[in-house]
Motif scaffolding. Structure first.
Motif, PDB file in Angstrom:
ATOM      1  N   LYS A  66       0.800  -0.717  -0.201  1.00 35.20           N
ATOM      2  CA  LYS A  66      -0.397   0.337   0.129  1.00 35.20           C
ATOM      3  C   LYS A  66       1.159   1.320   0.092  1.00 35.20           C
ATOM      4  O   LYS A  66       0.568   2.400  -0.496  1.00 35.20           O
ATOM      5  N   ASN A  67       1.490   1.080   0.478  1.00 32.88           N
ATOM      6  CA  ASN A  67       2.679   2.362   0.488  1.00 32.88           C
ATOM      7  C   ASN A  67       3.795   2.463  -0.148  1.00 32.88           C
ATOM      8  O   ASN A  67       4.981   3.213  -0.243  1.00 32.88           O
ATOM      9  N   LEU A  68       4.074   1.242  -1.140  1.00 34.46           N
ATOM     10  CA  LEU A  68       5.526   1.548  -2.617  1.00 34.46           C
ATOM     11  C   LEU A  68       4.176   1.654  -3.981  1.00 34.46           C
ATOM     12  O   LEU A  68       3.597   0.837  -3.890  1.00 34.46           O
ATOM     13  N   ARG A  69       4.901   2.370  -3.667  1.00 27.89           N
ATOM     14  CA  ARG A  69       4.795   3.028  -5.696  1.00 27.89           C
ATOM     15  C   ARG A  69       6.533   2.703  -6.466  1.00 27.89           C
ATOM     16  O   ARG A  69       7.093   3.340  -5.878  1.00 27.89           O
ATOM     17  N   ILE A  70       6.046   2.505  -8.114  1.00 25.71           N
ATOM     18  CA  ILE A  70       6.983   2.912  -8.927  1.00 25.71           C
ATOM     19  C   ILE A  70       7.164   3.793  -9.155  1.00 25.71           C
ATOM     20  O   ILE A  70       5.965   4.022  -9.752  1.00 25.71           O
ATOM     21  N   ILE A  71       7.801   5.421  -9.247  1.00 25.13           N
ATOM     22  CA  ILE A  71       7.648   6.641  -9.517  1.00 25.13           C
ATOM     23  C   ILE A  71       8.122   6.316 -10.965  1.00 25.13           C
ATOM     24  O   ILE A  71       6.929   6.756 -12.363  1.00 25.13           O
ATOM     25  N   SER A  72       9.634   5.563 -10.761  1.00 26.15           N
ATOM     26  CA  SER A  72       9.839   6.295 -12.257  1.00 26.15           C
ATOM     27  C   SER A  72      10.518   4.520 -12.959  1.00 26.15           C
ATOM     28  O   SER A  72      11.273   4.342 -11.794  1.00 26.15           O
ATOM     29  N   SER A  73      10.776   4.520 -13.776  1.00 26.04           N
ATOM     30  CA  SER A  73      12.254   2.795 -14.339  1.00 26.04           C
ATOM     31  C   SER A  73      12.316   3.277 -15.618  1.00 26.04           C
ATOM     32  O   SER A  73      12.157   3.541 -16.839  1.00 26.04           O
ATOM     33  N   CYS A  74      13.263   3.120 -15.526  1.00 26.79           N
ATOM     34  CA  CYS A  74      14.616   3.713 -17.067  1.00 26.79           C
ATOM     35  C   CYS A  74      15.219   1.896 -17.020  1.00 26.79           C
ATOM     36  O   CYS A  74      16.481   2.099 -15.648  1.00 26.79           O
ATOM     37  N   ALA A  75      15.666   1.458 -18.044  1.00 23.53           N
ATOM     38  CA  ALA A  75      16.231   0.108 -19.047  1.00 23.53           C
ATOM     39  C   ALA A  75      17.688   1.052 -18.830  1.00 23.53           C
ATOM     40  O   ALA A  75      18.150   2.383 -19.742  1.00 23.53           O
ATOM     41  N   ILE A  76      19.176   0.424 -18.694  1.00 22.29           N
ATOM     42  CA  ILE A  76      20.026   1.044 -18.817  1.00 22.29           C
ATOM     43  C   ILE A  76      20.818  -0.096 -20.072  1.00 22.29           C
ATOM     44  O   ILE A  76      21.896  -0.325 -19.630  1.00 22.29           O
ATOM     45  N   GLY A  77      20.162  -1.081 -19.953  1.00 22.66           N
ATOM     46  CA  GLY A  77      21.394  -2.156 -20.363  1.00 22.66           C
ATOM     47  C   GLY A  77      20.234  -3.146 -20.867  1.00 22.66           C
ATOM     48  O   GLY A  77      18.234  -3.433 -20.520  1.00 22.66           O
ATOM     49  N   GLN A  78      20.556  -5.401 -21.520  1.00 30.76           N
ATOM     50  CA  GLN A  78      19.394  -5.511 -21.778  1.00 30.76           C
ATOM     51  C   GLN A  78      18.574  -6.423 -20.132  1.00 30.76           C
ATOM     52  O   GLN A  78      17.511  -6.311 -20.740  1.00 30.76           O
ATOM     53  N   ARG A  79      19.717  -6.258 -19.195  1.00 30.89           N
ATOM     54  CA  ARG A  79      18.974  -6.721 -17.390  1.00 30.89           C
ATOM     55  C   ARG A  79      19.251  -5.852 -16.433  1.00 30.89           C
ATOM     56  O   ARG A  79      18.742  -6.339 -15.487  1.00 30.89           O
ATOM     57  N   GLU A  80      20.029  -5.283 -17.098  1.00 32.23           N
ATOM     58  CA  GLU A  80      19.266  -3.588 -16.013  1.00 32.23           C
ATOM     59  C   GLU A  80      18.593  -2.953 -15.697  1.00 32.23           C
ATOM     60  O   GLU A  80      18.484  -2.444 -17.083  1.00 32.23           O
ATOM     61  N   ARG A  81      18.387  -1.975 -14.755  1.00 28.76           N
ATOM     62  CA  ARG A  81      17.386  -0.791 -14.905  1.00 28.76           C
ATOM     63  C   ARG A  81      17.579  -0.239 -13.533  1.00 28.76           C
ATOM     64  O   ARG A  81      18.545  -0.450 -12.731  1.00 28.76           O
ATOM     65  N   VAL A  82      17.754   0.987 -13.417  1.00 31.67           N
ATOM     66  CA  VAL A  82      17.203   2.159 -12.503  1.00 31.67           C
ATOM     67  C   VAL A  82      15.668   2.557 -12.171  1.00 31.67           C
ATOM     68  O   VAL A  82      15.106   2.832 -13.404  1.00 31.67           O
ATOM     69  N   VAL A  83      15.516   2.018 -11.512  1.00 30.61           N
ATOM     70  CA  VAL A  83      14.140   2.548 -11.037  1.00 30.61           C
ATOM     71  C   VAL A  83      13.578   3.269  -9.603  1.00 30.61           C
ATOM     72  O   VAL A  83      14.759   3.081  -8.558  1.00 30.61           O
ATOM     73  N   VAL A  84      13.358   4.291 -10.046  1.00 31.37           N
ATOM     74  CA  VAL A  84      12.517   5.019  -8.141  1.00 31.37           C
ATOM     75  C   VAL A  84      11.740   4.335  -7.342  1.00 31.37           C
ATOM     76  O   VAL A  84      10.554   4.310  -8.486  1.00 31.37           O
ATOM     77  N   VAL A  85      11.546   4.669  -6.540  1.00 36.06           N
ATOM     78  CA  VAL A  85      10.336   3.834  -6.168  1.00 36.06           C
ATOM     79  C   VAL A  85      10.428   5.412  -4.736  1.00 36.06           C
ATOM     80  O   VAL A  85      11.443   4.826  -3.557  1.00 36.06           O
TER      81      VAL A  85
END
Length: 138
Positions: A66-85
């Motif tokens: 309930k208190n967890l939201r994904i703000i943004s996500s960006c792929a930087i490789g085939q399997r790597e991501r940067v996620v703002v939570v």
């Protein structure tokens, strides 16, 4: 010639005796094929139904997010991501990849982001009510 008639009568007699047996085997084989096909269809339908239900259900509700939201996500490789939570009033910048989750940065949530999310929800609700009232009035 008489011997040829006997051979012909033997093959006709044996064919009439074998045909019911072959016909019974063919019916049994078709029945077995039908049962197997039906069982396979049932398994595939069950898998499809489970995946459909999992997509439709609110996964965050089931997981207690309930208190967890994904703000943004960006792929930087085939399997790597940067996620703002967002977790309550804190934003976490996470590096996700290779079976690992690493905390890259932690910062306070901007005040305008919290208010804009609330205003967006209210404006959507008000628009939905307006559309519903408009459609029910016609």
């Amino acid at each position: 010639m008489n011997g040829l008639k006997d051979v012909g009568s033997l093959t006709a007699d044996s064919a009439s005796q074998v045909s019911p047996q072959l016909a019974g085997d063919a019916v049994n084989s078709l029945a077995m094929l039908g049962k197997t096909s039906l069982a396979l269809l049932l398994v595939v339908a069950t898998i499809w139904l489970c995946s459909f239900l999992l997509k439709r259900l609110n996964r965050q509700h089931l997981l207690g997010g309930k208190n967890l939201r994904i703000i943004s996500s960006c792929a930087i490789g085939q399997r790597e991501r940067v996620v703002v939570v967002a977790i309550e009033q804190t934003w976490l910048v996470l590096g996700v990849g290779g079976g690992q989750v690493n905390l890259l940065h932690q910062l306070d949530a901007p005040a305008d982001a919290v208010h804009s999310a609330d205003q967006g929800a209210e404006s959507f609700a008000s628009r939905l009510l307006r559309i519903r009232d408009r459609d029910s009035g016609n």
